[in-house]
Design a protein around this motif. Sequence first.
Motif, mmCIF file in Angstrom:
data_model
loop_
_atom_site.group_PDB
_atom_site.id
_atom_site.type_symbol
_atom_site.label_atom_id
_atom_site.label_comp_id
_atom_site.label_asym_id
_atom_site.label_seq_id
_atom_site.Cartn_x
_atom_site.Cartn_y
_atom_site.Cartn_z
ATOM 1 N N ALA A 52 -1.141 2.554 3.728
ATOM 2 C CA ALA A 52 -2.565 2.699 4.007
ATOM 3 C C ALA A 52 -3.439 3.033 2.802
ATOM 4 C CB ALA A 52 -2.782 3.783 5.062
ATOM 5 N N THR A 53 -2.857 3.527 1.711
ATOM 6 C CA THR A 53 -3.682 4.009 0.605
ATOM 7 C C THR A 53 -3.224 3.394 -0.708
ATOM 8 O OG1 THR A 53 -2.257 5.913 0.196
ATOM 9 C CG2 THR A 53 -4.037 6.220 1.801
ATOM 10 N N GLY A 54 -3.820 3.859 -1.780
ATOM 11 C CA GLY A 54 -3.423 3.432 -3.118
ATOM 12 C C GLY A 54 -4.332 2.373 -3.697
ATOM 13 N N ARG A 108 -5.797 -1.052 -2.098
ATOM 14 C CA ARG A 108 -6.915 -1.129 -1.145
ATOM 15 C C ARG A 108 -8.099 -1.855 -1.748
ATOM 16 N NH1 ARG A 108 -7.807 3.924 2.717
ATOM 17 N NH2 ARG A 108 -9.791 2.851 2.822
ATOM 18 N N PHE A 150 0.840 -1.185 0.000
ATOM 19 C CA PHE A 150 0.000 0.000 0.000
ATOM 20 C C PHE A 150 0.883 1.244 0.000
ATOM 21 C CE2 PHE A 150 -2.707 -3.274 1.390
ATOM 22 C CZ PHE A 150 -4.020 -2.888 1.239
ATOM 23 N N LYS A 151 0.429 2.291 -0.636
ATOM 24 C CA LYS A 151 1.146 3.571 -0.601
ATOM 25 C C LYS A 151 1.048 4.103 0.826
ATOM 26 C CE LYS A 151 1.368 8.082 -2.639
ATOM 27 N NZ LYS A 151 0.509 9.189 -2.961
ATOM 28 N N ASP A 152 2.176 4.467 1.399
ATOM 29 C CA ASP A 152 2.231 4.965 2.776
ATOM 30 C C ASP A 152 1.578 3.992 3.764
ATOM 31 O OD1 ASP A 152 3.530 7.338 1.959
ATOM 32 O OD2 ASP A 152 1.586 8.230 1.437
#
Length: 179
Positions: free
Chosen positions: A100-102, A105, A96-98
């Motif tokens: 938590a995101t991207g 998900r 996941f980006k950082d």
Amino acid sequence: MYADTLTWGHGPRTFEVFLEPTCPFSVKAFNKFDDLLAQAGPERITLKIRLQSQPWHLFSGVVVRCVLAAATLDGGKESAKAVLAAVAAHREEFEFKDHATGPNRDATPNDIIARLEGYSGLALADAFANPDLQHAIKWHCKYARQNGIHVSPTFMIDGLVQPDMSSGDSVADWLARLE
């Protein structure tokens, strides 16, 4: 079900590395292993990959299970190594980006398994689904905990954690420590 041990070489010095396959620092270490074995020679060291799942790498459990599922297939540890190499070459597709995101998900565990099958050329789904695979997963987790391992990559030489070693060290630096 038997999951092949992720061990290469047969030398007297044991170099164990605890990896989380989607961790960029673990990938950096993994990408040096072939060079390390070539330079040291299989008669001088024994390299053991231990898997260290980490919850901030959100697909960690799925990817670790795929690596160990591959170790139960024909080719054993070499099949597992092919899955590790597939993750290393396409790490962003399993992370996941950082954290938590991207776009990941929206990915499901089945999407992750299918991606790894595509990149590695191995049929992983049936081995992944075998409930007996849990024994190998738990072994890696317990072994790491027994040795005080919390993050990846962590390095051990002859059973002793080396807190001053890192994935940023050169292969020559690793070899000097193993002599």
